[in-house]
Design a protein around this motif. Structure first.
Motif, PDB file in Angstrom:
ATOM      1  N   ASN A  70       0.875  -1.178   0.000  1.00  0.00           N
ATOM      2  CA  ASN A  70       0.000   0.000   0.000  1.00  0.00           C
ATOM      3  C   ASN A  70       0.909   1.224   0.000  1.00  0.00           C
ATOM      4  O   ASN A  70       1.520   1.542   1.028  1.00  0.00           O
ATOM      5  CB  ASN A  70      -0.919  -0.001   1.219  1.00  0.00           C
ATOM      6  CG  ASN A  70      -1.948   1.115   1.178  1.00  0.00           C
ATOM      7  OD1 ASN A  70      -1.630   2.279   0.933  1.00  0.00           O
ATOM      8  ND2 ASN A  70      -3.204   0.774   1.418  1.00  0.00           N
TER       9      ASN A  70
ATOM     10  N   LEU B 171       1.638   0.792  11.972  1.00  0.00           N
ATOM     11  CA  LEU B 171       1.455   0.871  10.520  1.00  0.00           C
ATOM     12  C   LEU B 171       2.351  -0.134   9.800  1.00  0.00           C
ATOM     13  O   LEU B 171       1.933  -0.776   8.822  1.00  0.00           O
ATOM     14  CB  LEU B 171       1.745   2.289  10.034  1.00  0.00           C
ATOM     15  CG  LEU B 171       0.838   3.386  10.594  1.00  0.00           C
ATOM     16  CD1 LEU B 171       1.256   4.758  10.072  1.00  0.00           C
ATOM     17  CD2 LEU B 171      -0.617   3.114  10.251  1.00  0.00           C
TER      18      LEU B 171
ATOM     19  N   ASP C 120       0.435   4.531  -0.183  1.00  0.00           N
ATOM     20  CA  ASP C 120       0.114   5.651   0.703  1.00  0.00           C
ATOM     21  C   ASP C 120       0.406   5.306   2.161  1.00  0.00           C
ATOM     22  O   ASP C 120       0.982   6.116   2.902  1.00  0.00           O
ATOM     23  CB  ASP C 120      -1.353   6.055   0.547  1.00  0.00           C
ATOM     24  CG  ASP C 120      -1.648   6.687  -0.803  1.00  0.00           C
ATOM     25  OD1 ASP C 120      -0.690   7.163  -1.446  1.00  0.00           O
ATOM     26  OD2 ASP C 120      -2.816   6.687  -1.220  1.00  0.00           O
ATOM     27  N   LEU C 121       0.013   4.106   2.587  1.00  0.00           N
ATOM     28  CA  LEU C 121       0.241   3.705   3.969  1.00  0.00           C
ATOM     29  C   LEU C 121       1.733   3.579   4.261  1.00  0.00           C
ATOM     30  O   LEU C 121       2.185   3.932   5.362  1.00  0.00           O
ATOM     31  CB  LEU C 121      -0.452   2.369   4.245  1.00  0.00           C
ATOM     32  CG  LEU C 121      -0.476   1.905   5.708  1.00  0.00           C
ATOM     33  CD1 LEU C 121      -1.223   2.912   6.577  1.00  0.00           C
ATOM     34  CD2 LEU C 121      -1.117   0.526   5.817  1.00  0.00           C
ATOM     35  N   SER C 122       2.505   3.112   3.300  1.00  0.00           N
ATOM     36  CA  SER C 122       3.946   2.989   3.507  1.00  0.00           C
ATOM     37  C   SER C 122       4.607   4.355   3.650  1.00  0.00           C
ATOM     38  O   SER C 122       5.567   4.515   4.419  1.00  0.00           O
ATOM     39  CB  SER C 122       4.591   2.210   2.353  1.00  0.00           C
ATOM     40  OG  SER C 122       4.573   2.967   1.145  1.00  0.00           O
TER      41      SER C 122
END
Length: 247
Positions: A103, A173, A105-107
Motif C-alpha cells: 500500500n 502501521l 500511501d500507507l507505507s
C-alpha cells in the motif's frame, strides 16, 4: 500521402528486467536488516551502558559526579544515539521501498512517523549534550550544578519518550503492512503492531498516571518483549529473505 509512425524503440520507456528489480529490492532489504541489527548494538551502548551506567536515580550529586568522572562514556552514548538517528532515517526510506507495493500511501505515512520520531530523538540529544556540559563545567554551587544536570537528563528522557509514541504509531502501521503483504510472515506483522500499541500505551500511562512507578515494571515487559522479538525478527528476515516482490 506518406504517414509517419513513431519507432516503438524510441517511444517506449525502458523497463528493468524482473530479476534486476528483485535484486535491487533485496539490496534495500539487506540495508534495512543490517541497520536494525547495528541499531540493537548501539542502543545497548547508548541506553544501558552510558545512560543507566551513569545516572543514579534520586541522587543528582552522584549522577553529576559520575558524568564528571567519566565524560567519555556519556560522549560515547551521545554518539551512539546520533548514529541511531541516522539509521532510523535510513530505515524509514528502506522500509517504505520494501513495503510500498502493499500500500503505497500507507507505507509513506509509516515512513513519515519514523522520520518524526527521528527528529524528536535528535532534539532530545540536545539536552544530553547540555547535561554533559553542565556536569563537566566548574560551578560555584555543586547542588545547583547537580540539579541542572539531572533536569537536562530528565528533559532528554521526556522528549525521547514523547518521540517513542510516534515510533509506536510507526510500528503499528508497519505491522499492518507486514501482515497484509504476501511475502512477509503474517505473525510478524501482528507482533510489530502489538509492540507499537504497547509503546503508545506506555507514553499515555506515563503522562496520565501519577503513580506510574508502581506499574513501570509491567509496562517495561509489555514494551520490551514484543519490540525486541518483533524488530529483531524483522531485521533477520530482511537480511535473509528472498521472497520479495519484483516488477
Amino acid at each position: 500521402m506518406t504517414t509517419h509512425t513513431a519507432d516503438p524503440r524510441t517511444t517506449e520507456r525502458p523497463t528493468l528486467a524482473p530479476e534486476t528489480s528483485a535484486t535491487q529490492l533485496r539490496r534495500v532489504a539487506r540495508i534495512a536488516g543490517a541497520s536494525y541489527l547495528l541499531m540493537f548494538v548501539l542502543a545497548i551502548v547508548a541506553n544501558f551502558v552510558a545512560i543507566e551506567g551513569l545516572v543514579v536515580e534520586g541522587d543528582p550529586l552522584a549522577t553529576t559526579a559520575n558524568i564528571a568522572d567519566s565524560p567519555g562514556l556519556l560522549r560515547a552514548g551521545i554518539l551512539a544515539f546520533l548514529v541511531i538517528v541516522l539509521l532510523d532515517i535510513t530505515l524509514a526510506w528502506a522500509l517504505q521501498v520494501v513495503f510500498r507495493s502493499v500500500n503505497r500511501d500507507l507505507s509513506i505515512v509509516m515512513a513519515w512517523f519514523r522520520l518524526a520520531y527521528s527528529v524528536m530523538l535528535g532534539v532530545a540529544l540536545v539536552f544530553l549534550v547540555q547535561a554533559l556540559t553542565l556536569a563537566t563545567t566548574a560551578s560555584p554551587s555543586i547542588d545547583a550544578q547537580a540539579a541542572q544536570t539531572v533536569q537536562a537528563i530528565d528533559s532528554f528522557q521526556t522528549t525521547w519518550q514523547l518521540g517513542l509514541s510516534l515510533f509506536g504509531v510507526h510500528l503499528v502501521l508497519l505491522g499492518v503492512l507486514v501482515a497484509k503483504s504476501r511475502f512477509a510472515p503474517r505473525v510478524l506483522g501482528y507482533v510489530l503492531a502489538f509492540a507499537g500499541l504497547a509503546y503508545a500505551a506506555d507514553t499515555v500511562a506515563r503522562l496520565a498516571l501519577p503513580d506510574y512507578s508502581t506499574v513501570s515494571g509491567l509496562f517495561l515487559v509489555l514494551v520490551a518483549v514484543p519490540s525486541m522479538v518483533g524488530e529483531g525478527w524483522l531485521g533477520v528476515w530482511l537480511l535473509t529473505t528472498r521472497r520479495l516482490p519484483g516488477r
